[in-house]
Design an enzyme around this catalytic site. Sequence first.
Site, mmCIF file in Angstrom:
data_model
loop_
_atom_site.group_PDB
_atom_site.id
_atom_site.type_symbol
_atom_site.label_atom_id
_atom_site.label_comp_id
_atom_site.label_asym_id
_atom_site.label_seq_id
_atom_site.Cartn_x
_atom_site.Cartn_y
_atom_site.Cartn_z
ATOM 1 N N ASN A 22 -0.023 4.678 2.566
ATOM 2 C CA ASN A 22 1.104 5.219 2.084
ATOM 3 C C ASN A 22 2.023 6.111 3.002
ATOM 4 O OD1 ASN A 22 2.009 3.964 -0.550
ATOM 5 N ND2 ASN A 22 0.345 5.145 -1.516
ATOM 6 N N ILE A 50 -2.261 -1.038 3.390
ATOM 7 C CA ILE A 50 -2.318 -0.348 2.195
ATOM 8 C C ILE A 50 -1.799 1.105 2.175
ATOM 9 C CG2 ILE A 50 -3.744 0.066 -0.249
ATOM 10 C CD1 ILE A 50 -5.436 -2.282 0.542
ATOM 11 N N HIS A 70 7.708 0.629 -2.583
ATOM 12 C CA HIS A 70 6.548 0.873 -3.365
ATOM 13 C C HIS A 70 6.635 2.442 -3.714
ATOM 14 C CE1 HIS A 70 2.438 1.096 -5.203
ATOM 15 N NE2 HIS A 70 2.010 1.775 -4.070
ATOM 16 N N ASN A 73 0.273 10.167 7.905
ATOM 17 C CA ASN A 73 -0.325 8.980 7.809
ATOM 18 C C ASN A 73 0.348 7.950 9.124
ATOM 19 O OD1 ASN A 73 -2.181 9.242 6.053
ATOM 20 N ND2 ASN A 73 -1.127 8.215 4.386
ATOM 21 N N ARG A 109 0.224 -4.068 -12.437
ATOM 22 C CA ARG A 109 0.421 -3.034 -13.341
ATOM 23 C C ARG A 109 1.031 -3.321 -14.599
ATOM 24 N NH1 ARG A 109 0.094 1.545 -8.794
ATOM 25 N NH2 ARG A 109 -2.172 1.817 -8.778
ATOM 26 N N ALA A 133 -12.758 3.602 5.596
ATOM 27 C CA ALA A 133 -14.043 2.986 4.708
ATOM 28 C C ALA A 133 -13.998 4.325 3.468
ATOM 29 C CB ALA A 133 -15.303 3.184 5.564
HETATM 30 C C1 LMR Z 1 -0.826 3.313 -5.970
HETATM 31 O O1 LMR Z 1 0.349 2.739 -6.262
HETATM 32 O O2 LMR Z 1 -1.834 3.380 -6.735
HETATM 33 C C2 LMR Z 1 -0.960 3.810 -4.509
HETATM 34 O O3 LMR Z 1 0.441 3.748 -3.981
HETATM 35 C C3 LMR Z 1 -1.486 5.133 -4.356
HETATM 36 C C4 LMR Z 1 -0.673 6.014 -5.008
HETATM 37 O O4 LMR Z 1 -0.597 7.267 -4.202
HETATM 38 O O5 LMR Z 1 0.001 6.196 -5.968
#
Ligand code: LMR
Length: 320
Positions: free
Chosen positions: A121, A119, A176, A96, A152, A11
């Site tokens: 990381n 989500i 990612h 994590n 993005r 949260a």
């Molecule tokens: C993002 O891309 O915004 C997320 O993975 C958070 C981060 O740490 O960049």
Amino acid sequence: MARPKIALIGAGQIGGTLAHLAAIKELGDVVLFDIAEGTPQGKALDIAESGPAEGFDGSFKGTNDYADIAGADVCIVTAGVPRKPGMSRDDLLGINLKVMKSVGEGIATHAPDAFVICITNPLDAMVWALREFSGLPHEKVVGMAGVLDSARFRHFLSLEFGVSMRDVNAFVLGGHGDTMVPLARYSTVGGIPLPDLVEMGWSTQEKLDAIIQRTRDGGAEIVGLLKTGSAFYAPATSAIEMAEAYLKDQKRVLPCAAYVKGALGLDGLYVGVPTVIGARGIEKVIDIKLNKDEQAMFDKSVDAVKGLVEACKGIDSSLA
Ligand code: LMR
């Protein structure tokens, strides 16, 4: 017909934003879970109280008890720690991973039929670990990454071309992280691929290269500006797009960190690829064809993800 149940595990900033978006879009009843006492309860009540002005109905419950996620149709996992300036996403792996263990067990016990969107990381490794800890089917556990990275990329391209973001499509593949692969050849403005737009003189290769690098650094750019945490509006919106695709069986083509076995020459790995999301979860991984340069970039990204998975196994012997 009963409203779908959406469980948000964590949260914090993203969890609260997810809850508010799910409420505004009336996707279903929301359960906001966190181990911090008071936070999920306070945010759930605050969101419920915004209903009359916004004009939505629904049930919003904040809880510290995993039992309250029972029977959830969708679980979106943001639990864990975000990075701060100077850190890479990979620095969060140890801390994590422990969080994913308890979350995975909580989901397995109380919401084993859910579509789970991770989500937390470092994304690709955490979604892999969450799947291992929960034991849910691979097609029901997925990571939110490509939708965010592509969003993005689309935003930066719309600025460069001075056109609506709605007319820009873009694909980002791979992990990612710093090695992600924004694919110019599969990205379009008004249906015209980026290389053709350069040829037409609407932009230059140098400008597009800078946009591609800015996309790769997109998360770090926000972390650098916020200083106390990482992005939350765009990550939450991206995950909600995926949840909606599942709940409404939309068959959306979305790039996600999905389990890939057979496609793109991979033999069982979570990494960013184009997928089709519908009522069965990840219904298809699109076996996109890459040229030599794209394949080399994708291979590098795959190797980085594999390294993180091995690191997880080294930390938690139950994963080995
Ligand atoms: C993002 O891309 O915004 C997320 O993975 C958070 C981060 O740490 O960049």
